[in-house]
Design a protein around this motif. Structure first.
Motif, short mmCIF file in Angstrom:
data_model
loop_
_atom_site.label_atom_id
_atom_site.label_comp_id
_atom_site.label_asym_id
_atom_site.label_seq_id
_atom_site.Cartn_x
_atom_site.Cartn_y
_atom_site.Cartn_z
N GLY A 144 -48.85 -91.80 37.13
CA GLY A 144 -50.00 -91.80 36.24
C GLY A 144 -49.65 -91.54 34.78
N THR A 145 -48.46 -91.00 34.53
CA THR A 145 -48.05 -90.71 33.15
C THR A 145 -47.23 -91.85 32.54
OG1 THR A 145 -45.96 -89.64 33.79
CG2 THR A 145 -47.95 -88.25 33.71
N CYS A 146 -47.01 -92.89 33.30
CA CYS A 146 -46.13 -93.99 32.87
C CYS A 146 -46.93 -95.15 32.28
CB CYS A 146 -45.33 -94.48 34.07
SG CYS A 146 -44.34 -95.94 33.74
N ASP A 147 -46.41 -95.69 31.19
CA ASP A 147 -46.93 -96.94 30.63
C ASP A 147 -46.33 -98.06 31.47
OD1 ASP A 147 -47.47 -99.26 29.24
OD2 ASP A 147 -46.55 -98.60 27.36
N PRO A 148 -47.14 -98.81 32.21
CA PRO A 148 -46.60 -99.84 33.10
C PRO A 148 -45.66 -100.85 32.42
CG PRO A 148 -48.93 -99.53 33.53
CD PRO A 148 -48.60 -98.74 32.30
N ASP A 149 -45.88 -101.10 31.14
CA ASP A 149 -45.02 -102.05 30.42
C ASP A 149 -43.64 -101.47 30.15
OD1 ASP A 149 -47.06 -103.92 30.38
OD2 ASP A 149 -47.84 -103.18 28.46
N ARG A 150 -43.48 -100.17 30.27
CA ARG A 150 -42.19 -99.52 29.99
C ARG A 150 -41.65 -98.81 31.23
NH1 ARG A 150 -39.73 -99.21 25.83
NH2 ARG A 150 -39.24 -97.01 25.83
N PHE A 151 -42.05 -99.29 32.41
CA PHE A 151 -41.67 -98.61 33.64
C PHE A 151 -40.16 -98.46 33.79
CE2 PHE A 151 -40.40 -98.63 38.11
CZ PHE A 151 -41.05 -97.49 38.55
N ALA A 152 -39.40 -99.53 33.55
CA ALA A 152 -37.95 -99.47 33.76
C ALA A 152 -37.30 -98.42 32.85
CB ALA A 152 -37.31 -100.84 33.52
N ALA A 153 -37.69 -98.39 31.60
CA ALA A 153 -37.12 -97.40 30.66
C ALA A 153 -37.54 -95.99 31.06
CB ALA A 153 -37.57 -97.70 29.24
N TRP A 154 -38.78 -95.83 31.49
CA TRP A 154 -39.28 -94.53 31.92
C TRP A 154 -38.52 -94.04 33.15
CZ3 TRP A 154 -42.41 -93.48 36.37
CH2 TRP A 154 -43.03 -92.22 36.37
N LEU A 155 -38.33 -94.91 34.11
CA LEU A 155 -37.60 -94.57 35.33
C LEU A 155 -36.15 -94.21 35.01
CD1 LEU A 155 -37.62 -94.39 38.42
CD2 LEU A 155 -37.12 -96.84 38.49
N PHE A 156 -35.54 -94.99 34.12
CA PHE A 156 -34.17 -94.71 33.72
C PHE A 156 -34.05 -93.33 33.07
CE2 PHE A 156 -30.92 -94.59 30.49
CZ PHE A 156 -29.79 -94.81 31.25
N ARG A 157 -35.01 -92.98 32.21
CA ARG A 157 -34.95 -91.66 31.55
C ARG A 157 -35.03 -90.53 32.56
NH1 ARG A 157 -37.76 -94.26 27.68
NH2 ARG A 157 -39.79 -93.49 28.36
N ILE A 158 -35.84 -90.71 33.60
CA ILE A 158 -35.90 -89.70 34.66
C ILE A 158 -34.53 -89.55 35.30
CG2 ILE A 158 -36.87 -89.15 36.93
CD1 ILE A 158 -39.48 -90.50 35.99
N LEU A 159 -33.90 -90.67 35.66
CA LEU A 159 -32.57 -90.63 36.27
C LEU A 159 -31.56 -90.02 35.31
CD1 LEU A 159 -30.58 -91.33 38.54
CD2 LEU A 159 -30.29 -93.57 37.43
N ARG A 160 -31.60 -90.43 34.07
CA ARG A 160 -30.66 -89.91 33.08
C ARG A 160 -30.77 -88.40 32.96
NH1 ARG A 160 -31.13 -90.09 26.82
NH2 ARG A 160 -28.96 -89.92 26.22
N ASN A 161 -31.98 -87.89 32.91
CA ASN A 161 -32.17 -86.45 32.82
C ASN A 161 -31.70 -85.73 34.08
OD1 ASN A 161 -33.22 -86.57 30.23
ND2 ASN A 161 -35.33 -86.77 30.95
N ARG A 162 -31.90 -86.34 35.23
CA ARG A 162 -31.41 -85.76 36.48
C ARG A 162 -29.88 -85.69 36.47
NH1 ARG A 162 -35.57 -83.17 38.01
NH2 ARG A 162 -37.06 -84.19 39.33
N CYS A 163 -29.23 -86.76 36.00
CA CYS A 163 -27.77 -86.77 35.93
C CYS A 163 -27.27 -85.68 34.99
CB CYS A 163 -27.25 -88.13 35.47
SG CYS A 163 -27.45 -89.46 36.68
N LYS A 164 -27.90 -85.57 33.84
CA LYS A 164 -27.49 -84.54 32.88
C LYS A 164 -27.67 -83.14 33.47
CE LYS A 164 -28.04 -86.87 28.50
NZ LYS A 164 -28.57 -86.73 27.16
N ASP A 165 -28.78 -82.92 34.14
CA ASP A 165 -29.01 -81.62 34.77
C ASP A 165 -27.95 -81.33 35.82
OD1 ASP A 165 -31.24 -81.26 33.18
OD2 ASP A 165 -32.68 -81.79 34.76
#
Length: 168
Positions: A51-72
Motif C-alpha cells: 500500500g505504500t508503493c507507487d505501482p509505477d516504481r515497483f521495481a525500484a521500490w522492491l530493490f531498495r528494500i532488498l538493498r537495505n536488507r543486504c546492508k543490514d
C-alpha cells in the motif's frame, strides 16, 4: 491488481524479480543461503507494505528494500571484507576438464576480488556489468547521481584490474 485484493497476482511479481534479486543479494553478501533468505525476507516485507508503493516504481521500490536488507545483514555480521567464495560460482560445462578447472579458478578469483571492493563500488559494478542496468536506471534505484555511479563503476574496474593483474 494485487492492491485490489488479487493477492495471487503477487506470485507473478515474485517470479519476475526473484532471480535478479538473488544475483544482486549474492553479489553483495557472498553467501548463497543468506542471499536466498534476504530475497525471501524482502519479498515478504514488500508484500506487507504494498500500500505504500507507487505501482509505477515497483521495481525500484522492491530493490531498495532488498538493498537495505543486504546492508543490514552486512552490518550485523560486522564484515569489512566480505568473502564471496562459494560453490555457487562454478565453471560452465565443458568437454575439456582442464579448461573447466581454469575457468572455475578464474571465476573464484574474480568473485574474491569483487568481495574486496568497497560496498558502493561493488554494488554499482554488479548492477552495471552483471545485471546490465543503465546508469539512469541505477540512479533511480540507488538514489545517486549518474555521474557518481559512473565514477563508482570506473573505480571498481580500476581496483579490480589492480587486484587481478595477471591472475585471470
Amino acid at each position: 491488481m494485487v492492491l485490489d485484493g488479487q493477492t495471487g497476482r503477487y506470485e507473478v511479481l515474485v517470479r519476475r524479480y526473484q532471480d535478479t534479486m538473488y544475483r544482486h543479494a549474492f553479489g553483495m553478501v557472498g553467501d548463497a543461503d543468506a542471499a536466498a533468505d534476504l530475497v525471501q525476507d524482502s519479498l515478504v516485507k514488500a508484500y506487507t507494505r504494498l500500500g505504500t508503493c507507487d505501482p509505477d516504481r515497483f521495481a525500484a521500490w522492491l530493490f531498495r528494500i532488498l538493498r537495505n536488507r543486504c546492508k543490514d545483514w552486512l552490518k550485523s555480521r560486522r564484515r569489512r571484507d566480505v568473502s564471496l567464495t562459494d560453490q555457487d560460482v562454478a565453471a560452465p560445462g565443458s568437454a575439456d576438464p582442464l579448461r573447466a578447472l581454469e575457468a572455475g579458478e578464474a571465476g573464484r578469483v574474480i568473485v574474491e576480488a569483487l568481495g574486496r571492493l568497497p560496498e558502493g563500488q561493488r554494488e554499482a559494478f554488479l548492477m552495471k556489468h552483471v545485471e546490465g542496468r543503465s546508469y539512469e536506471e541505477m540512479a533511480g534505484m540507488l538514489g545517486a547521481g549518474v555521474s557518481a555511479l559512473k565514477m563508482r563503476v570506473m573505480r571498481a574496474r580500476e581496483a579490480l584490474q589492480a587486484m587481478l593483474g595477471d591472475q585471470v
